[in-house]
Design a protein around this motif. Structure first.
Motif, short mmCIF file in Angstrom:
data_model
loop_
_atom_site.label_atom_id
_atom_site.label_comp_id
_atom_site.label_asym_id
_atom_site.label_seq_id
_atom_site.Cartn_x
_atom_site.Cartn_y
_atom_site.Cartn_z
N PRO A 342 -36.71 -24.36 -10.54
CA PRO A 342 -36.24 -23.13 -9.89
C PRO A 342 -37.40 -22.16 -9.66
CG PRO A 342 -34.84 -23.72 -11.76
CD PRO A 342 -36.04 -24.59 -11.84
N ASP A 359 -32.18 -23.48 -6.01
CA ASP A 359 -32.75 -23.15 -7.31
C ASP A 359 -31.85 -23.65 -8.44
OD1 ASP A 359 -35.26 -21.55 -6.80
OD2 ASP A 359 -33.84 -20.44 -5.56
N SER A 399 -29.07 -26.89 -6.33
CA SER A 399 -30.17 -26.70 -7.28
C SER A 399 -31.49 -27.20 -6.70
CB SER A 399 -29.86 -27.42 -8.60
OG SER A 399 -30.19 -28.79 -8.51
#
Length: 433
Positions: A342, A359, A399
């Motif tokens: 991230p 992220d 993500s």
């Protein structure tokens, strides 16, 4: 999967362009799975770190099993099954397709070997090439099934990486999957800002003819009250304040099940965090590294996210609020490829939220339930989403290990409230006053 993705009634020929695009995307996805496994040893690929995770070897075989059972067997005349035993070994949860090896014991499958799994993938890929080159491979129905298979394999590519992290975090050697990035910005995060949204009746759910999962439909109206949404994700620096203020030791901040879990599991920080005389460190796909203040906090459960929001005097957004903000921002997953960590928020803009994709997945306060009028598709493939609509929470976004292109504002991910091995974090919300 939406029922229209599985209907065999429409068998209109694909255009050459469409057929080529499907084939190119299919084999690019298949190659990418092999590339993700390339840094691993054969020993890395067989071990299961915990019950929620699966070995890399199992992921590579399961997605191949999916194509064999849902695409090749029903559609390629004369297809020869690679190994009849694989149906037991690599079925995940499809009750309609028979018994399966227990999920918590997938790490005991030392056989078949990794080499045989790669041979299995080559066998299925060769058959997929034959099918797509044949007359029977030129239908819309088959294209939809292959699209499901592509998206399914992309989901397992993300799981493969998060499961590798769980495995490497359990090792005393703390190995790195990928070399550590250089020149990491260790400065403090910028102040959090708030973006206000008007309430009203909003259309929720997937509307276009582009691909989506069945749980993103049907589109429906939802009442959204006026609210405010944080312009960025909660950071490690803010989480350190929560820890220092006794967040993990204050019962009044926690839901009852969360407080029970915190005490039973002795949680004192996010998963993969370790404290030493030199400060806090975090295990990552780049190895064990110092916690970076401005990076989004990751690997926290719903229980932790909810407790943090209460400590901060805020709350988690509903999934409808999150989707409304994402649609207005026209946001997409734009994280650089192969950046498996991230990143701090950049390019402040008071009009649109940042870090919606790429992220961490973001917990919402919404229970994972069917939309009004939802019906699961018929057959084994209908087991993919519908039967899990109980006791889980919705996450939105994508993500840093979500494959590029595998995200959209209407995407509904879901996990149990205690789970935190995925790249999961949070964004705060509040009522508009």
């Amino acid at each position: 999967m939406h029922p229209t993705l599985l209907t065999a009634a429409s068998a209109a020929p694909l255009t050459k362009t469409t057929a080529t695009t499907i084939a190119e995307r299919l084999f690019a996805t298949r190659r990418h799975s092999i590339a993700l496994a390339a840094p691993l040893t054969s020993e890395d690929m067989v071990v299961q770190a915990m019950e929620d995770a699966s070995p890399t070897k199992w992921h590579l075989a399961h997605v191949t099993w999916f194509f064999e059972n849902f695409v090749l067997k029903p559609h390629l005349d004369g297809y020869q099954t690679f190994d009849e035993n694989f149906n037991y070994c690599f079925n995940s949860y499809y009750e309609a397709l028979g018994p399966r090896h227990p999920r918590p014991r997938r790490g005991l499958l030392t056989r078949p070997s990794a080499e045989r799994i790669f041979a299995y993938r080559a066998h299925v890929d060769e058959a997929l090439e034959m099918l797509l080159a044949s007359e029977q491979g030129q239908s819309e129905d088959l294209a939809r099934l292959i699209e499901i298979g592509i998206n399914h394999e992309q989901q397992h590519q993300e799981l493969l990486l998060t499961d590798i992290l769980a495995l490497f975090a359990a090792s005393p050697l703390k190995p790195a999957y990928q070399a550590s990035p250089s020149n990491v910005d260790v400065s403090q995060p910028e102040p959090l800002r708030w973006i206000e949204y008007e309430g009203g009746i909003h259309r929720i759910g997937h509307a276009s003819n582009d691909y989506c999962w069945d749980n993103e439909r049907p589109q429906h109206d939802a009442l959204v009250h006026p609210f405010k949404l944080a312009d960025r994700l909660v950071t490690n620096a803010e989480w350190l304040e929560f820890i220092a203020d006794g967040g993990y030791a204050t019962a009044s901040l926690w839901l009852a099940d969360g407080w029970t879990t915190v005490n039973r599991e002795d949680w004192q920080a996010p998963l993969y965090w370790e404290k030493s005389d030199a400060g806090w460190f975090q295990m990552s796909l780049h190895g064990l590294l110092p916690v970076v203040p401005a990076e989004p906090v990751a690997h926290v459960s719903y229980f932790e996210a909810d407790a943090f929001a209460r400590w901060a005097g805020k709350r988690l957004p509903t999934e409808f609020e999150w989707e409304m903000a994402a649609l207005e921002a026209s946001a997409r997953h734009d994280q650089p490829a192969n950046h498996f960590r991230p990143q701090r928020a950049k390019d402040a803009n008071l009009q649109t939220p940042r870090q919606l994709f790429g992220d961490v997945w973001q917990w919402t306060s919404s229970a994972y339930l069917p939309y009004p009028g939802y019906r699961p598709p018929a057959g084994a493939i209908g087991e993919y989403n519908g039967k899990f609509m109980i006791s889980q929470q919705v996450l939105r976004g994508a993500s840093c290990v979500t494959p590029a292109g595998h995200s959209r504002p209407t995407y509904r991910n879901f996990f149990y409230p205690h789970q935190r091995w995925q790249f999961v974090g949070l964004r705060l919300a509040s009522e508009a006053r």
